[in-house]
Design a protein around this motif. Structure first.
Motif, PDB file in Angstrom:
ATOM      1  N   CYS A   1    -109.809 -20.881  -4.839  1.00 13.26           N
ATOM      2  CA  CYS A   1    -110.352 -22.202  -5.142  1.00 13.26           C
ATOM      3  C   CYS A   1    -111.017 -22.746  -3.879  1.00 13.26           C
ATOM      4  N   GLN A   2    -112.326 -22.661  -3.840  1.00 18.85           N
ATOM      5  CA  GLN A   2    -113.056 -23.118  -2.649  1.00 18.85           C
ATOM      6  C   GLN A   2    -114.525 -23.352  -3.005  1.00 18.85           C
ATOM      7  N   ASP A   3    -115.152 -24.252  -2.251  1.00 17.49           N
ATOM      8  CA  ASP A   3    -116.594 -24.476  -2.432  1.00 17.49           C
ATOM      9  C   ASP A   3    -117.349 -23.319  -1.787  1.00 17.49           C
TER      10      ASP A   3
ATOM     11  N   ILE B   1    -130.583 -27.619   0.778  1.00 18.48           N
ATOM     12  CA  ILE B   1    -129.874 -27.334   2.045  1.00 18.48           C
ATOM     13  C   ILE B   1    -128.564 -26.601   1.729  1.00 18.48           C
ATOM     14  N   LYS B   2    -127.862 -27.113   0.727  1.00 12.42           N
ATOM     15  CA  LYS B   2    -126.599 -26.473   0.323  1.00 12.42           C
ATOM     16  C   LYS B   2    -126.863 -25.059  -0.212  1.00 12.42           C
ATOM     17  N   ALA B   3    -127.926 -24.934  -1.009  1.00 12.27           N
ATOM     18  CA  ALA B   3    -128.253 -23.623  -1.585  1.00 12.27           C
ATOM     19  C   ALA B   3    -128.526 -22.603  -0.477  1.00 12.27           C
TER      20      ALA B   3
ATOM     21  N   LEU C   1    -117.718  -9.945  -5.844  1.00  8.92           N
ATOM     22  CA  LEU C   1    -117.322 -11.360  -5.861  1.00  8.92           C
ATOM     23  C   LEU C   1    -118.090 -12.042  -6.983  1.00  8.92           C
ATOM     24  N   GLU C   2    -117.367 -12.730  -7.891  1.00  7.56           N
ATOM     25  CA  GLU C   2    -118.079 -13.598  -8.838  1.00  7.56           C
ATOM     26  C   GLU C   2    -118.026 -15.016  -8.316  1.00  7.56           C
ATOM     27  N   ALA C   3    -119.193 -15.542  -7.966  1.00  9.16           N
ATOM     28  CA  ALA C   3    -119.281 -16.901  -7.422  1.00  9.16           C
ATOM     29  C   ALA C   3    -119.403 -17.891  -8.573  1.00  9.16           C
ATOM     30  N   GLY C   4    -118.447 -18.835  -8.666  1.00  3.14           N
ATOM     31  CA  GLY C   4    -118.404 -19.759  -9.798  1.00  3.14           C
ATOM     32  C   GLY C   4    -117.787 -19.062 -10.995  1.00  3.14           C
ATOM     33  N   VAL C   5    -116.536 -18.621 -10.847  1.00  2.01           N
ATOM     34  CA  VAL C   5    -115.915 -17.744 -11.860  1.00  2.01           C
ATOM     35  C   VAL C   5    -115.597 -18.486 -13.158  1.00  2.01           C
ATOM     36  N   GLY C   6    -115.442 -19.826 -13.059  1.00  2.00           N
ATOM     37  CA  GLY C   6    -115.160 -20.617 -14.265  1.00  2.00           C
ATOM     38  C   GLY C   6    -113.867 -20.198 -14.936  1.00  2.00           C
ATOM     39  N   ASN C   7    -113.901 -20.101 -16.279  1.00  2.00           N
ATOM     40  CA  ASN C   7    -112.699 -19.784 -17.057  1.00  2.00           C
ATOM     41  C   ASN C   7    -112.444 -18.278 -17.149  1.00  2.00           C
ATOM     42  N   GLY C   8    -113.312 -17.479 -16.493  1.00  2.70           N
ATOM     43  CA  GLY C   8    -113.125 -16.025 -16.562  1.00  2.70           C
ATOM     44  C   GLY C   8    -113.890 -15.386 -17.697  1.00  2.70           C
ATOM     45  N   ARG C   9    -114.878 -16.098 -18.226  1.00  4.60           N
ATOM     46  CA  ARG C   9    -115.666 -15.594 -19.371  1.00  4.60           C
ATOM     47  C   ARG C   9    -116.162 -14.163 -19.126  1.00  4.60           C
ATOM     48  N   LEU C  10    -116.690 -13.896 -17.939  1.00  2.00           N
ATOM     49  CA  LEU C  10    -117.157 -12.546 -17.601  1.00  2.00           C
ATOM     50  C   LEU C  10    -116.134 -11.807 -16.735  1.00  2.00           C
ATOM     51  N   PHE C  11    -115.443 -12.577 -15.890  1.00  2.00           N
ATOM     52  CA  PHE C  11    -114.491 -12.003 -14.937  1.00  2.00           C
ATOM     53  C   PHE C  11    -113.415 -11.175 -15.665  1.00  2.00           C
TER      54      PHE C  11
ATOM     55  N   HIS D   1    -119.191 -31.509 -10.807  1.00  2.00           N
ATOM     56  CA  HIS D   1    -117.811 -31.006 -10.829  1.00  2.00           C
ATOM     57  C   HIS D   1    -117.303 -30.848 -12.262  1.00  2.00           C
ATOM     58  N   TYR D   2    -116.745 -29.681 -12.550  1.00  2.00           N
ATOM     59  CA  TYR D   2    -116.076 -29.479 -13.833  1.00  2.00           C
ATOM     60  C   TYR D   2    -114.668 -30.042 -13.719  1.00  2.00           C
ATOM     61  N   LYS D   3    -114.420 -31.171 -14.449  1.00  4.23           N
ATOM     62  CA  LYS D   3    -113.094 -31.784 -14.414  1.00  4.23           C
ATOM     63  C   LYS D   3    -112.263 -31.225 -15.584  1.00  4.23           C
TER      64      LYS D   3
ATOM     65  N   ILE E   1    -113.523 -27.825 -22.556  1.00  3.67           N
ATOM     66  CA  ILE E   1    -114.595 -27.602 -23.548  1.00  3.67           C
ATOM     67  C   ILE E   1    -115.331 -26.289 -23.225  1.00  3.67           C
ATOM     68  N   TYR E   2    -115.570 -26.043 -21.936  1.00  2.00           N
ATOM     69  CA  TYR E   2    -116.250 -24.793 -21.560  1.00  2.00           C
ATOM     70  C   TYR E   2    -115.445 -23.598 -22.068  1.00  2.00           C
ATOM     71  N   ASP E   3    -114.130 -23.668 -21.852  1.00  2.00           N
ATOM     72  CA  ASP E   3    -113.265 -22.554 -22.263  1.00  2.00           C
ATOM     73  C   ASP E   3    -113.217 -22.416 -23.784  1.00  2.00           C
TER      74      ASP E   3
ATOM     75  N   ILE F   1    -114.258 -16.833  -7.357  1.00  2.00           N
ATOM     76  CA  ILE F   1    -114.122 -18.069  -6.569  1.00  2.00           C
ATOM     77  C   ILE F   1    -114.736 -19.225  -7.357  1.00  2.00           C
ATOM     78  N   ASP F   2    -114.099 -20.391  -7.266  1.00  2.00           N
ATOM     79  CA  ASP F   2    -114.618 -21.588  -7.935  1.00  2.00           C
ATOM     80  C   ASP F   2    -114.096 -22.821  -7.200  1.00  2.00           C
ATOM     81  N   LYS F   3    -114.915 -23.858  -7.120  1.00  2.00           N
ATOM     82  CA  LYS F   3    -114.442 -25.064  -6.413  1.00  2.00           C
ATOM     83  C   LYS F   3    -113.633 -25.978  -7.329  1.00  2.00           C
ATOM     84  N   SER F   4    -113.670 -25.727  -8.645  1.00  2.00           N
ATOM     85  CA  SER F   4    -112.943 -26.589  -9.581  1.00  2.00           C
ATOM     86  C   SER F   4    -111.539 -26.035  -9.813  1.00  2.00           C
ATOM     87  N   GLN F   5    -110.530 -26.794  -9.358  1.00  2.00           N
ATOM     88  CA  GLN F   5    -109.143 -26.366  -9.565  1.00  2.00           C
ATOM     89  C   GLN F   5    -108.840 -26.318 -11.067  1.00  2.00           C
TER      90      GLN F   5
HETATM   91  C1  LIG Z   1    -121.581 -22.746 -15.747  1.00  2.00           C
HETATM   92  S1  LIG Z   1    -120.016 -22.348 -15.082  1.00  2.00           S
HETATM   93  C2  LIG Z   1    -120.116 -20.574 -15.060  1.00  2.00           C
HETATM   94  C3  LIG Z   1    -118.764 -19.919 -15.154  1.00  2.00           C
HETATM   95  C4  LIG Z   1    -118.773 -18.396 -15.247  1.00  2.00           C
HETATM   96  N1  LIG Z   1    -119.419 -17.784 -14.108  1.00  2.00           N
HETATM   97  C5  LIG Z   1    -119.504 -17.938 -16.503  1.00  2.00           C
HETATM   98  O1  LIG Z   1    -120.488 -17.212 -16.381  1.00  2.00           O
HETATM   99  O2  LIG Z   1    -119.079 -18.299 -17.606  1.00  2.00           O
HETATM  100  C6  LIG Z   1    -120.284 -22.753 -13.376  1.00  2.00           C
HETATM  101  C7  LIG Z   1    -119.040 -22.667 -12.509  1.00  2.00           C
HETATM  102  O3  LIG Z   1    -119.437 -22.719 -11.132  1.00  2.00           O
HETATM  103  C8  LIG Z   1    -118.558 -23.544 -10.428  1.00  2.00           C
HETATM  104  N2  LIG Z   1    -119.259 -24.098  -9.245  1.00  2.00           N
HETATM  105  C9  LIG Z   1    -120.333 -24.917  -9.239  1.00  2.00           C
HETATM  106  N3  LIG Z   1    -120.683 -25.209  -7.981  1.00  2.00           N
HETATM  107  C10 LIG Z   1    -119.807 -24.553  -7.170  1.00  2.00           C
HETATM  108  C11 LIG Z   1    -119.645 -24.471  -5.763  1.00  2.00           C
HETATM  109  N4  LIG Z   1    -120.446 -25.149  -4.938  1.00  2.00           N
HETATM  110  N5  LIG Z   1    -118.645 -23.725  -5.278  1.00  2.00           N
HETATM  111  C12 LIG Z   1    -117.803 -23.046  -6.115  1.00  2.00           C
HETATM  112  N6  LIG Z   1    -117.904 -23.096  -7.454  1.00  2.00           N
HETATM  113  C13 LIG Z   1    -118.893 -23.840  -7.986  1.00  2.00           C
HETATM  114  C14 LIG Z   1    -118.154 -24.621 -11.429  1.00  2.00           C
HETATM  115  O4  LIG Z   1    -116.949 -25.263 -11.069  1.00  2.00           O
HETATM  116  C15 LIG Z   1    -118.068 -23.816 -12.716  1.00  2.00           C
HETATM  117  O5  LIG Z   1    -116.785 -23.326 -12.947  1.00  2.00           O
END
Ligand SMILES: C[S@@+](CC[C@H](N)C(=O)[O-])C[C@H]1O[C@@H](n2cnc3c(N)ncnc32)[C@H](O)[C@@H]1O
Length: 245
Positions: free
Chosen positions: A90-92, A119-121, A42-52, A4-6, A12-14, A65-69
């Motif tokens: 904001c969802q897993d 299994i999750k993958a 859809l960008e899965a794991g959008v993070g700080n929007g680096r690419l988005f 989890h990204y807290k 720091i990522y940003d 979408i990202d699970k980290s609020q």
């Molecule tokens: C390494 S960062 C990449 C961020 C962005 N896509 C980029 O390219 O810079 C990974 C992101 O995926 C999110 N993430 C990881 N597992 C996830 C999950 N199961 N569901 C949703 N988001 C997830 C993390 O919270 C984090 O923001």
């Protein structure tokens, strides 16, 4: 263990990878794949929007979408700085499925490696399959642990918002049989431990991952090494581009 990204890790990522930063040429690669397109992404794991955020500026119709609020909050602030509005969820990924909603699902920068178990993958890939329109495309970056050395320590300092944040990153464990590595990352401010987390990265062989995708129903695939950059002789990133056919 849940990755989890807290608060501080997101900060720091940003700070180190603000919107528009290209990692090993990935921004240029995703632009070349997605522009010009008419479809919904859809960008899965959008993070700080680096690419988005750059993709949004290029008028890509993209949802993040990202699970980290904490990450979503940073992405939202980054959008506001640019006077942009974006569709963020904001969802897993394990729970997210929107039937035949997208033409492309992209999973850049090792987000897929952060899914803690196979299994999750598999569940996430099934959700992607259902969420893609017929003929839709997934683009997934996977990394290999080519630089991992168990026991090695790295320390960095960042001066952010009038504070020095010290990051200590320990490469804790690598399991070659179950194909994962674990890093312990501790964040200190004024020598006080503020945040601590373990990151488990699961990795896949190239043939193994092609088979996993084929078993779910993805087809007509290619994989690209290091975003096509032939000057990098080590295989660091493999990008899988497969279709729902
Ligand atoms: C390494 S960062 C990449 C961020 C962005 N896509 C980029 O390219 O810079 C990974 C992101 O995926 C999110 N993430 C990881 N597992 C996830 C999950 N199961 N569901 C949703 N988001 C997830 C993390 O919270 C984090 O923001």
């Amino acid at each position: 263990m849940a990755n989890h990204y807290k608060q501080i890790s997101s900060l720091i990522y940003d700070f180190t990878k603000p919107p528009g930063t290209s990692i090993d040429g990935d921004l240029e690669f995703y632009k070349s794949q997605l522009l010009p397109i008419q479809g919904k992404v859809l960008e899965a794991g959008v993070g700080n929007g680096r690419l988005f955020i750059p993709l949004l500026k290029y008028k890509v119709d993209i949802v993040g979408i990202d699970k980290s609020q904490e990450m979503i909050n940073i992405c939202q602030k980054n959008l506001e700085k640019e006077n942009l509005t974006g569709n963020l969820i904001c969802q897993d990924l394990e729970e997210y499925r929107e039937f035949e909603a997208y033409d492309y699902i992209i999973v850049p920068n090792a987000t897929f490696n952060l899914l803690e178990t196979r299994i999750k993958a598999t569940k996430v890939l099934k959700n992607f399959y259902d969420s893609l329109k017929p003929q839709g495309t997934i683009i997934i970056d996977l990394i290999l642990p080519i630089e991992f050395k168990a026991g090695s320590n790295h320390q960095y300092s960042h001066y952010i918002d009038d504070q020095t944040i010290v990051v200590k990153n320990l490469s804790k464990e690598i399991n070659w049989i179950e194909q994962y590595s674990i890093n312990q990352i501790d964040y200190y401010i004024n020598e006080q431990l503020q945040e601590s987390q373990e990151f488990k990265l699961s990795w896949y062989g190239c043939e193994e991952f092609c088979n996993i995708l084929a078993n779910i129903g993805f087809n007509d695939g290619v994989f690209i090494i290091n975003y096509g950059n032939k000057r990098n002789l080590n295989v660091k990133t493999i990008t899988f581009i497969f279709k729902k056919v």
